[in-house]
Design a protein around this motif. Structure first.
Motif, mmCIF file in Angstrom:
data_model
loop_
_atom_site.group_PDB
_atom_site.id
_atom_site.type_symbol
_atom_site.label_atom_id
_atom_site.label_comp_id
_atom_site.label_asym_id
_atom_site.label_seq_id
_atom_site.Cartn_x
_atom_site.Cartn_y
_atom_site.Cartn_z
ATOM 1 N N ASN A 51 24.278 4.028 -13.996
ATOM 2 C CA ASN A 51 25.106 3.109 -14.601
ATOM 3 C C ASN A 51 25.535 3.526 -16.133
ATOM 4 O O ASN A 51 26.615 3.588 -16.655
ATOM 5 C CB ASN A 51 24.663 1.747 -14.641
ATOM 6 C CG ASN A 51 24.949 0.889 -13.384
ATOM 7 O OD1 ASN A 51 26.060 0.964 -12.714
ATOM 8 N ND2 ASN A 51 23.925 0.342 -12.521
ATOM 9 N N HIS B 145 19.827 -11.080 -10.597
ATOM 10 C CA HIS B 145 19.621 -9.614 -11.021
ATOM 11 C C HIS B 145 20.589 -9.305 -12.285
ATOM 12 O O HIS B 145 21.880 -9.969 -12.275
ATOM 13 C CB HIS B 145 20.031 -8.821 -10.215
ATOM 14 C CG HIS B 145 20.222 -7.210 -10.375
ATOM 15 N ND1 HIS B 145 18.931 -6.502 -10.415
ATOM 16 C CD2 HIS B 145 21.117 -6.241 -10.531
ATOM 17 C CE1 HIS B 145 19.375 -5.283 -10.654
ATOM 18 N NE2 HIS B 145 20.633 -4.992 -10.858
ATOM 19 N N SER C 72 23.309 -7.436 -14.208
ATOM 20 C CA SER C 72 23.791 -6.495 -13.858
ATOM 21 C C SER C 72 24.840 -5.903 -15.225
ATOM 22 O O SER C 72 25.068 -6.941 -16.128
ATOM 23 C CB SER C 72 24.847 -6.563 -12.709
ATOM 24 O OG SER C 72 24.241 -6.599 -11.496
ATOM 25 N N HIS C 73 25.198 -4.652 -15.202
ATOM 26 C CA HIS C 73 26.249 -4.096 -16.380
ATOM 27 C C HIS C 73 27.556 -4.901 -16.023
ATOM 28 O O HIS C 73 27.956 -4.919 -14.659
ATOM 29 C CB HIS C 73 26.373 -2.713 -16.335
ATOM 30 C CG HIS C 73 25.079 -1.969 -16.812
ATOM 31 N ND1 HIS C 73 24.647 -1.876 -18.208
ATOM 32 C CD2 HIS C 73 24.098 -1.738 -16.238
ATOM 33 C CE1 HIS C 73 23.635 -1.272 -18.348
ATOM 34 N NE2 HIS C 73 23.450 -0.916 -17.087
ATOM 35 N N TYR D 59 22.290 -11.264 -6.387
ATOM 36 C CA TYR D 59 22.340 -9.820 -5.895
ATOM 37 C C TYR D 59 21.428 -9.409 -4.727
ATOM 38 O O TYR D 59 20.439 -9.912 -4.413
ATOM 39 C CB TYR D 59 22.013 -8.750 -6.972
ATOM 40 C CG TYR D 59 22.577 -7.394 -6.820
ATOM 41 C CD1 TYR D 59 23.722 -6.744 -7.054
ATOM 42 C CD2 TYR D 59 21.524 -6.626 -6.260
ATOM 43 C CE1 TYR D 59 24.035 -5.589 -6.839
ATOM 44 C CE2 TYR D 59 21.699 -5.278 -6.072
ATOM 45 C CZ TYR D 59 23.267 -4.645 -6.337
ATOM 46 O OH TYR D 59 23.345 -3.498 -6.008
ATOM 47 N N GLU E 203 16.098 0.006 -12.387
ATOM 48 C CA GLU E 203 17.483 0.765 -12.689
ATOM 49 C C GLU E 203 17.197 2.128 -13.149
ATOM 50 O O GLU E 203 16.320 2.598 -13.916
ATOM 51 C CB GLU E 203 18.348 -0.113 -13.743
ATOM 52 C CG GLU E 203 19.629 0.574 -13.882
ATOM 53 C CD GLU E 203 20.533 -0.369 -14.882
ATOM 54 O OE1 GLU E 203 21.676 0.202 -15.371
ATOM 55 O OE2 GLU E 203 19.973 -1.433 -15.369
ATOM 56 N N THR F 19 30.892 -5.421 -11.781
ATOM 57 C CA THR F 19 29.395 -5.414 -12.160
ATOM 58 C C THR F 19 28.511 -4.430 -11.559
ATOM 59 O O THR F 19 27.416 -4.144 -11.642
ATOM 60 C CB THR F 19 28.763 -6.495 -11.800
ATOM 61 O OG1 THR F 19 28.765 -6.667 -10.148
ATOM 62 C CG2 THR F 19 29.491 -7.987 -11.991
ATOM 63 N N THR F 20 29.369 -3.203 -10.966
ATOM 64 C CA THR F 20 28.634 -1.949 -10.380
ATOM 65 C C THR F 20 29.323 -0.839 -10.865
ATOM 66 O O THR F 20 30.373 -0.258 -10.358
ATOM 67 C CB THR F 20 28.833 -1.928 -9.002
ATOM 68 O OG1 THR F 20 30.107 -1.982 -8.466
ATOM 69 C CG2 THR F 20 28.054 -2.879 -8.214
ATOM 70 N N ARG G 256 26.444 -7.789 -20.046
ATOM 71 C CA ARG G 256 25.431 -7.844 -19.038
ATOM 72 C C ARG G 256 25.784 -9.425 -18.202
ATOM 73 O O ARG G 256 26.198 -10.354 -19.131
ATOM 74 C CB ARG G 256 23.970 -7.844 -19.695
ATOM 75 C CG ARG G 256 23.936 -6.686 -20.510
ATOM 76 C CD ARG G 256 23.555 -5.148 -19.375
ATOM 77 N NE ARG G 256 22.283 -5.579 -18.657
ATOM 78 C CZ ARG G 256 21.494 -4.549 -18.329
ATOM 79 N NH1 ARG G 256 22.268 -3.467 -18.449
ATOM 80 N NH2 ARG G 256 20.505 -4.672 -17.647
#
Length: 991
Positions: free
Chosen positions: A430, A216, A218-219, A453, A426, A265-266, A448
């Motif tokens: 975020n 996945h 993620s930011h 995940y 998403e 990452t969240t 990123r």
């Protein structure tokens, strides 16, 4: 009379004992298998097996219930065929092997399908009567059970198909509720508010078993937390005099001017931050920014605290081009810091984040990625929650995120924004948090990252950790039920069971489940859905979960609930007036709340031992299974939940053995995917090849790892099948009309036949031990090699001459006796694997409405047949034969001869023991030559040799004489007997 006038020789073909059988070479399995299925159903094969097995030692394989939703895939076929191999082999080895198939019927996937139907009609599921909705789910499950049952039966799987177990049967629902009540009454049940894995798409909590991990994107963000206080710390160590600042006060000032950088990452969890964690064993430093790139969030003069191993990486991501490491920052100094939330004091936040953020020491913090600091949100992480629970800080938990992963209305700036939308994509949360951090000067870098995940096993959508009130089973509380042989708590009972009670196949299964249970948290029992068995309990209005009278524990109430479930199913819980009905006159309904959450479906399937093994008349006498058999994913699934559930109710594991198999992959070892077009559907294999080929693929494979399947692999399996079929066809053709009058005692047999008896005795032990160890690959390979190498390529090849051409000789009677013994063993050895083909073979010889190979046991094979000395002798004979046959094959390839019977080779043998062994047998017959000379003379230069058989050389010579028109041997005496053109042996046979 001239040669032209000589009378033609007779055609002796009709005088030969040629094989007689209607057994076809072409199997035609796809067309013929359904007929055998109908026959088994007509004669009631499973019930007849139960009658026949009465009084035997039982063997119970408890079926892990597949989900009643959709057609079978190749993994289903692998699993069910393996189970069938176990059951059939155990039955044929003399046990009463029972198999009750079952289905998992409750849960989210079915509920989701019904919701989709409502949505397609423009209806809101929440506006539908819950009982009506549940009945729709029940009907949906019933339909798929019927479909899957026929698909499983088509694979040749035997079992009690007319009386399967279903988790949605009324009795099953009653027992599931009863098992839950045991947790309630023993004090294991509690309500807690802690972060659980939550599916925003399905809007329910998930257990670890319902989660799988996928990549996945993620930011990633690097967030500096401002230090608002560096509380007094006693500094006893002398600091570096070359440091830009000197003295404790200056050191403190230095810290108060710094910012502690976290990485996550969240980003959506930042609004719920309540602490920052560090590790006292990690080295940290204070870094000053000296120069940066343009358009950078960091500024010259800023000071940051990060782990030394990650300082360079962090600053480079922040586009810092020059920096100075000012000094160490000790663990004592970090522990004395108080931070401010990045959103503290923001205009419009109304003081929402104006609280202190403490620094906490935790060993889950590492310096291999990020910054060496972990932003801690106790409502959204397991480690985070545990850290707060240990400190007694659970009053600091936040409730900022709702069931759709949306920020709740009370959260400034972000209310209504979702982490993931209803499709699992998403949402806007975020991005909004990141933008607000930029505005608040609370960001120094972003990016990123693709990483593993958690996703919902069923919807395949990403999940979040979310703090929500749920019901838990405490696995470290003493159960207090008096069943403490294996420990007082669920965890200790489970770990003891794993080591002391359960046999693991393969052995590695033990380690996997042990580590999972050793480290697992309490069991989340509740789900916020409608289709399932409810947590049939009541809570006191106004009471706290920690109050002793929060849960109603009344056996009278429980009994009323269970009686209703037995008669009406769990729907009774949701019918109008249910609360009043169950409380009866014993409790005031106004004082109690009915819990409408449903149980985790793993609790359903974990309880099957109670309503199948314990309660059914064809279950298990002690309520335990001899074997649970599923894929490796069930270490976190059914094996796991069954263990926890049973340890909470019966004090130990519900199984004595566990077998796990791998997953199915395509021929190249890739995971199967419809999008890649590399899936193999069981239905397609059955249509093209027949179910026996699919079963043979299972038996040939090493199930302990992942298994590959595809067109080329199936072609190879089909080739193996054809070779076996040839062996069986030869057997059938040559035992036609065999009677007891033809039977020869072993002691009266030639050596070659006694060698075959020895091989049968050896193989019988291998087969039985292999089947007992569930080593189906090993069993099949041994039997297949025996059929193709020992029999077809050796014994049958040699004895064809005697079988076809001998008269009523002792040699022919002995050979036919051996073939009869082989028939009974091969058909029963292979019947668990090739269920249709062995039935065909059996009925070809023993027709009749009640006849079936599956009503037979593997025959007992006398140990007296074993003769190791004879076997060693024939090993030498076969080695020498290899040299002869290889030498003749060269002559045949060169077209010097057309058949081995044209040869009479001279065989030179250096080893005296081997030569003596060869002289004790008819070596010409063994080599299928018309004549053969054995000699100890030195082998000439031109003698043919094989490097792997030293000391044996073959000199080719042609056979002398005429060709017998009946047996085709070339012998000097042909034409000198009563019958023209035949040898003496054939002349006697014709008489």
């Amino acid at each position: 009379m001239s040669a032209d006038d000589a009378a033609p020789l007779p055609d002796y073909k009709d005088t030969l004992n040629l094989p007689r059988t209607d057994f076809p070479m072409r199997a035609g399995l796809p067309r013929r298998e359904p007929g055998w299925l109908e026959r088994w159903e007509r004669i009631g094969i499973y019930d007849r097996l139960r009658e026949r097995a009465e009084g035997r030692a039982p063997f119970t394989l408890h079926d892990g219930p597949p989900y009643a939703n959709g057609h079978l895939h190749i993994g289903h076929a692998l699993n069910k065929v393996l189970k069938d191999l176990v059951v059939r082999s155990q039955q044929m080895m003399g046990r009463d092997a029972r198999y009750i198939p079952g289905w998992d019927c409750h849960g989210l996937p079915i509920e989701w399908k019904i919701e989709e139907q409502y949505r397609a009609k423009g209806q809101d599921k929440d506006q539908v009567d819950v009982v009506a909705f549940r009945q729709e789910c029940r009907k949906f499950a019933e339909g798929w059970i019927d479909v899957q049952r026929e698909e499983f039966k088509r694979l040749g799987v035997t079992g009690c198909w007319e009386r399967p177990y279903l988790t949605m049967d009324f009795h099953a629902e009653r027992v599931i509720a009863e098992e839950f009540m045991k947790f309630l009454m023993s004090g294991l049940l509690y309500q807690g508010s802690k972060p659980v894995m939550w599916s925003p798409v399905e809007k329910t909590a998930l257990a670890e078993a319902e989660v799988e991990y996928h990549d996945h994107k993620s930011h990633t963000i690097w967030v500096p937390f401002r230090v608002v206080a560096a509380n007094t710390v006693e500094i006893t160590d002398a600091f570096d005099p070359s440091s830009p600042m000197e003295g404790p006060e200056k050191r403190r000032a230095q810290l108060e001017a710094a910012r502690v950088v976290i990485w996550t990452t969240t980003p959506w969890t930042i609004p719920s931050n309540r602490a920052v964690a560090y590790n006292p064993d990690v080295a940290y430093g204070l870094y000053r920014v000296d120069a940066t790139q343009e358009e950078c969030w960091a500024s010259a003069g800023d000071t940051y605290i990060v782990a030394d191993n990650l300082g360079e990486d962090t600053l480079s991501r922040a586009r810092v081009t020059e920096y100075t490491r000012l000094r160490d920052v000790t663990a004592e100094e970090l522990g004395a810091l108080t931070l401010a939330h990045p959103f503290a004091g923001l205009e419009g936040s109304e003081g929402f984040w104006d609280y202190d953020v403490p620094m906490i020491a935790e060993d889950f913090v590492t310096d291999d990625q990020g910054t060496g600091f972990v932003h801690t949100a106790p409502s959204h992480g397991a480690d985070d929650y545990d850290a707060f629970a240990r400190r007694g800080w659970l009053d600091r938990m936040t409730h900022n995120v709702g069931e759709a992963s949306e920020f709740r209305e009370h959260v400034p700036f972000f209310a209504g924004l979702r982490v993931f939308d209803e499709t699992g994509r998403e949402g806007k949360a975020n991005a909004a948090v990141i933008d607000k951090l930029v505005e608040a000067r609370g960001l120094i870098a972003r990016g990123r990252q693709t990483h593993s995940y958690p996703h919902s096993w069923r919807s395949k959508a990403p999940v979040i950790f979310r703090n929500t009130p749920q019901w838990f089973a405490a696995i470290d509380r003493p159960v207090g039920d008096g069943q403490d042989t294996y420990g007082e708590t669920i965890r200790t009972r489970a770990l003891t069971s794993i080591d002391q009670l359960v046999q693991w196949t393969p052995k590695t299964g033990r380690n996997r489940l042990y580590s999972m249970i050793e480290n697992r948290p309490d069991w989340v029992l509740s789900r916020q859905r409608a289709w399932g068995v409810p947590l049939a309990c009541f809570t006191k209005k106004g009471a706290l979960p920690t109050d002793p009278d929060f849960l109603l524990k009344d056996e009278r109430v429980n009994a009323r609930i269970l009686t209703a479930f037995e008669e009406e199913g769990a729907d009774a819980w949701y019918k109008p007036g249910a609360k009043e009905r169950f409380l009866g006159g014993d409790h005031d309904p106004a004082e109690w709340e009915k819990v409408d959450d449903i149980l985790d479906v793993w609790f359903d399937s974990g309880s099957t031992h109670a309503f199948v093994l314990r309660d059914r008349d064809d279950g298990s006498a002690d309520g335990l299974a001899d074997l649970y058999l599923e894929g490796t994913d069930q270490h976190r699934g059914w094996f796991h939940s069954s263990m926890l559930q049973a340890c909470g109710t019966i004090g130990r594991a519900p199984y004595r053995g566990v077998l796990t198999h791998g997953f199915t992959l395509d021929e190249k070892g890739n995971k199967m995917s419809k999008s890649l077009g590399n899936t193999v559907a069981p239905e397609d294999v059955v249509k093209q090849y027949g179910a026996d080929i699919l079963r043979l693929w299972v038996a040939q494979s090493d199930y302990t790892g992942d298994l590959r399947i595809g067109p080329e692999i199936l072609k190879g399996v089909a080739d193996s099948y054809r070779r076996l079929r040839n062996t069986l066809r030869f057997l059938l053709g040559n035992v036609a009309h065999f009677t007891e009058a033809d039977r020869t005692a072993p002691e009266d047999m030639p050596e070659l036949e006694r060698w075959v008896l020895h091989r049968m005795a050896h193989l019988d032990r291998v087969v039985r031990e292999g089947y007992d160890a569930y080593d189906f690959q090993g069993v099949f390979q041994e039997v297949f090699n025996f059929c193709t190498v020992d029999l077809s390529a050796f014994y049958f090849d040699i004895r064809k001459d005697a079988l076809y051409c001998d008269g009523d000789t002792a040699r022919r009677r002995a050979a036919r006796t051996v073939l009869d013994l082989l028939f009974h063993r091969l058909t029963t050895w292979l019947a668990p694997v090739l269920v249709f083909t062995m039935e065909e073979v059996w009925l070809e010889r023993f027709p009749g409405e009640g006849s079936s190979v599956h009503l037979q046991d593997i025959p007992e094979t006398p140990e007296a047949w074993r003769d190791d000395a004879l076997a060693e002798k024939w090993t030498q004979v076969r080695r020498a034969r290899r040299v002869v046959t290889a030498a003749l094959e060269v002559r045949r390839t060169d077209k010097e001869i057309g058949a081995s019977l044209e040869a009479a080779p001279v065989v030179h043998v250096e080893d005296a023991a081997m030569l003596a062994a060869l002289r004790e047998v008819d070596f010409a017959d063994i080599c299928i030559t018309s004549d053969l000379q054995l000699t100890a003379d030195p082998m000439p230069q031109e003698a043919y040799r094989l490097p792997e058989v030293p000391g044996v050389g073959v000199v080719f010579e042609r056979a002398e004489g005429e060709k017998c028109q009946r047996c085709w041997k070339i012998l000097p005496d042909v034409g000198t007997h009563t019958h023209p053109g035949v040898c003496g042996r054939c002349d006697a046979a014709l008489d």
